[in-house]
Design a protein around this motif. Structure first.
Motif, PDB file in Angstrom:
ATOM      1  N   LYS A 109       0.941  -1.277  -0.048  1.00 32.24           N
ATOM      2  CA  LYS A 109       0.032   0.006   0.037  1.00 32.24           C
ATOM      3  C   LYS A 109       0.831   1.184  -0.053  1.00 32.24           C
ATOM      4  O   LYS A 109       1.817   1.451   0.742  1.00 32.24           O
ATOM      5  N   GLN A 110       0.223   2.122  -0.670  1.00 29.36           N
ATOM      6  CA  GLN A 110       1.177   3.519  -0.834  1.00 29.36           C
ATOM      7  C   GLN A 110       1.263   4.065   0.473  1.00 29.36           C
ATOM      8  O   GLN A 110       2.564   4.621   0.451  1.00 29.36           O
ATOM      9  N   ARG A 111       0.410   4.048   1.382  1.00 29.17           N
ATOM     10  CA  ARG A 111       0.612   4.718   2.378  1.00 29.17           C
ATOM     11  C   ARG A 111       1.872   4.058   3.453  1.00 29.17           C
ATOM     12  O   ARG A 111       2.252   4.511   4.450  1.00 29.17           O
ATOM     13  N   ASN A 112       2.001   2.882   3.146  1.00 35.56           N
ATOM     14  CA  ASN A 112       2.979   2.328   4.034  1.00 35.56           C
ATOM     15  C   ASN A 112       4.608   2.461   3.271  1.00 35.56           C
ATOM     16  O   ASN A 112       5.837   2.099   3.969  1.00 35.56           O
ATOM     17  N   ASP A 137       6.487   5.421  13.653  1.00 36.32           N
ATOM     18  CA  ASP A 137       6.008   4.861  14.856  1.00 36.32           C
ATOM     19  C   ASP A 137       4.353   5.338  14.612  1.00 36.32           C
ATOM     20  O   ASP A 137       3.922   5.511  15.835  1.00 36.32           O
ATOM     21  N   ASN A 138       3.986   5.443  13.523  1.00 38.81           N
ATOM     22  CA  ASN A 138       2.542   6.024  13.524  1.00 38.81           C
ATOM     23  C   ASN A 138       1.379   4.818  14.259  1.00 38.81           C
ATOM     24  O   ASN A 138       0.665   5.432  14.723  1.00 38.81           O
ATOM     25  N   GLY A 139       1.655   3.752  13.576  1.00 43.53           N
ATOM     26  CA  GLY A 139       0.534   2.671  14.083  1.00 43.53           C
ATOM     27  C   GLY A 139      -0.657   2.765  13.807  1.00 43.53           C
ATOM     28  O   GLY A 139      -1.654   3.004  14.399  1.00 43.53           O
ATOM     29  N   GLY A 140      -1.087   2.994  12.215  1.00 45.70           N
ATOM     30  CA  GLY A 140      -2.276   3.456  11.707  1.00 45.70           C
ATOM     31  C   GLY A 140      -3.576   2.459  11.945  1.00 45.70           C
ATOM     32  O   GLY A 140      -4.495   2.952  12.272  1.00 45.70           O
ATOM     33  N   SER A 154      -3.657   8.066   6.974  1.00 48.70           N
ATOM     34  CA  SER A 154      -2.863   8.365   5.713  1.00 48.70           C
ATOM     35  C   SER A 154      -1.511   7.952   5.884  1.00 48.70           C
ATOM     36  O   SER A 154      -0.616   7.762   4.742  1.00 48.70           O
ATOM     37  N   SER A 155      -0.876   7.634   7.015  1.00 49.50           N
ATOM     38  CA  SER A 155       0.632   7.166   7.106  1.00 49.50           C
ATOM     39  C   SER A 155       0.605   5.697   7.611  1.00 49.50           C
ATOM     40  O   SER A 155      -0.367   4.895   7.143  1.00 49.50           O
ATOM     41  N   SER A 156       1.775   5.257   8.022  1.00 43.76           N
ATOM     42  CA  SER A 156       1.886   3.623   8.005  1.00 43.76           C
ATOM     43  C   SER A 156       0.790   3.033   8.880  1.00 43.76           C
ATOM     44  O   SER A 156       0.774   3.600   9.824  1.00 43.76           O
ATOM     45  N   ASP A 157       0.630   1.696   8.681  1.00 39.21           N
ATOM     46  CA  ASP A 157      -0.162   0.800   9.165  1.00 39.21           C
ATOM     47  C   ASP A 157       0.553   0.500  10.598  1.00 39.21           C
ATOM     48  O   ASP A 157      -0.023   0.630  11.688  1.00 39.21           O
ATOM     49  N   PRO A 203       4.890  -0.737  12.577  1.00 39.74           N
ATOM     50  CA  PRO A 203       6.224  -0.588  12.160  1.00 39.74           C
ATOM     51  C   PRO A 203       6.779  -2.060  11.189  1.00 39.74           C
ATOM     52  O   PRO A 203       7.667  -1.850  10.483  1.00 39.74           O
ATOM     53  N   ASP A 204       5.816  -3.023  11.440  1.00 34.29           N
ATOM     54  CA  ASP A 204       6.573  -4.295  10.503  1.00 34.29           C
ATOM     55  C   ASP A 204       6.065  -3.821   9.016  1.00 34.29           C
ATOM     56  O   ASP A 204       6.792  -4.555   8.334  1.00 34.29           O
ATOM     57  N   LYS A 205       4.945  -3.323   8.697  1.00 39.47           N
ATOM     58  CA  LYS A 205       4.645  -3.028   7.473  1.00 39.47           C
ATOM     59  C   LYS A 205       5.324  -1.698   6.853  1.00 39.47           C
ATOM     60  O   LYS A 205       5.230  -1.604   5.524  1.00 39.47           O
ATOM     61  N   ALA A 206       5.687  -0.980   7.708  1.00 38.64           N
ATOM     62  CA  ALA A 206       6.247   0.641   7.200  1.00 38.64           C
ATOM     63  C   ALA A 206       7.497   0.262   6.365  1.00 38.64           C
ATOM     64  O   ALA A 206       8.585  -0.488   6.950  1.00 38.64           O
ATOM     65  N   ILE A 207       7.970   0.732   5.180  1.00 40.06           N
ATOM     66  CA  ILE A 207       9.010   0.462   4.658  1.00 40.06           C
ATOM     67  C   ILE A 207       9.437   2.060   4.156  1.00 40.06           C
ATOM     68  O   ILE A 207       8.810   2.730   3.648  1.00 40.06           O
ATOM     69  N   ILE A 208      10.906   1.974   4.175  1.00 49.09           N
ATOM     70  CA  ILE A 208      11.373   3.513   3.674  1.00 49.09           C
ATOM     71  C   ILE A 208      11.890   2.937   2.442  1.00 49.09           C
ATOM     72  O   ILE A 208      12.990   2.032   2.324  1.00 49.09           O
ATOM     73  N   SER A 209      11.905   3.835   1.382  1.00 56.91           N
ATOM     74  CA  SER A 209      12.478   3.575   0.078  1.00 56.91           C
ATOM     75  C   SER A 209      13.281   4.760  -0.224  1.00 56.91           C
ATOM     76  O   SER A 209      12.934   5.702  -0.333  1.00 56.91           O
TER      77      SER A 209
END
Lengths: 157, 195
Positions: free
Chosen positions: B54-57, B90-93, B107-110, B112-118
């Motif tokens: 997902k784009q928000r992640n 650290d958003n935890g959406g 609208s931000s990451s779900d 920390p496990d799903k969040a990816i920095i590109s």
């Protein structure tokens, strides 16, 4: 009253410098122990960038070094673009695979998965060159890399 | 027979000799730097699997040829990057992360496990800036891990890792390893680079 006569006009006693050599030797030994003779003669400028989230490379024998930067003053005939240096001489990007293979052959077989490639790159080099190096390393499956940096604050903050 | 004192050897020049050696070593040797940022390159894979993210992640960081930083389509200074990355990670959406302290922005990451920095850079980007950006992103992860470790075990993550490496540390290394792995699992380092 001659007992309390002040001694006048005597020569200044010489300062005892006997411990001076000891102090200098101490410094000397510190520098002899703390410094390592360079393995390779660098033909490039190598001003490493600064970072503060660094980890130490502890096993020296498990590290392969790749240097990059623009040729230093004595080697101006090679141009001003950043170049790769492997083992005392300038190299092309496609020589990296052979270099890694040679380094691997010189190590014991069980150590090969733990080998790390340390990239010592000048801070003014372009990412294009580093991208090429990384691509080459991926091709030969040398995936552990380390961007060698000096310890310090980023961007002079 | 009268006792005669041995004449003293003049050691005045010893300091000069030692200085000579010292200066020689000072000039000829350099202190080798042996620390840096460790990274692992992705292996070459022939089969390209399409993973839908997902784009928000995804937290996109772009570095252009003029060393300008574009984070999530907005211009940013390097000094603000760390805070922005922390807020994103650290958003935890979706609420599944009970230790996240972020503001649960939809609208931000779900988590920390799903969040990816590109991270994407151009060929003209200078190495110095690239390292600065890498450093800030690693710092963001480290800061979150430190906070998590402080909350769970009362020790910072950096301290735990140092203890783990220290041969003379008296505690139980296996237990410590488990704790370190747990924190690494809570905030996995997902930093991908686009070629």
């Amino acid at each position: 009253m001659s007992k309390f006569k002040k001694k006048k006009g005597g020569d200044m006693p010489a300062v005892n410098t006997a411990s001076l050599p000891d102090i200098v030797f101490m410094l000397l030994f510190f520098f002899m122990v703390a410094t390592v003779m360079r393995q390779n003669t660098l033909m490039i400028e190598n001003n490493l960038p600064f970072a503060d989230q660094v980890e130490k490379l502890d096993k020296k024998d498990l590290v392969m070094y790749i240097y990059a930067g623009k040729p230093s003053d004595n080697y101006k005939q090679y141009g001003t673009e950043a170049k790769i240096q492997l083992n005392d001489k300038f190299a092309d990007v496609n020589e990296i695979a052979a270099f890694i293979a040679a380094e691997r052959a010189s190590k014991r077989e069980e150590l090969i998965p733990f080998l790390t490639t340390a990239l010592k790159v000048d801070s003014d080099a372009n990412m294009g060159l580093i991208g090429d190096i990384k691509q080459e390393l991926r091709k030969v499956n040398a995936l552990k890399i380390n961007y060698t940096t000096k310890k310090g604050t980023v961007l002079g903050r | 027979m009268a006792k005669r004192a041995a004449p003293e050897v003049n050691a005045g020049s010893m300091a000069d000799i030692a200085f000579l050696l010292l200066i020689f070593f000072l000039v000829t040797t350099t202190i080798e730097t042996d620390s840096g940022i460790n990274r692992k390159l992705p292996p070459m894979e022939e089969s390209e699997e399409d993973v839908v993210i997902k784009q928000r992640n995804i937290f996109t960081v772009l570095l252009n040829g003029k060393d300008q930083l574009l984070v999530e389509d907005e211009l940013m200074e390097v000094k603000d990057l760390r805070q922005a990355a922390i807020e994103f990670l650290d958003n935890g959406g979706d609420g599944s992360c009970d230790y996240c302290k972020g503001n649960k922005d939809k609208s931000s990451s779900d988590n920390p496990d799903k969040a990816i920095i590109s991270l994407k850079n151009e060929r003209e980007t200078t190495y110095k800036t690239y390292i600065a950006v890498q450093n800030e992103l690693v710092a963001a992860y480290n800061e979150l891990r430190n906070i998590r470790a402080q909350g769970l075990y009362g020790k910072s993550f950096a301290e735990m890792q140092e203890n783990y490496k220290d041969v003379n540390w008296p505690g139980n290394k296996e237990r410590l390893k488990e704790k370190i792995d747990k924190i690494k699992l809570d905030y996995p380092q997902k930093l991908s680079e686009v070629q």
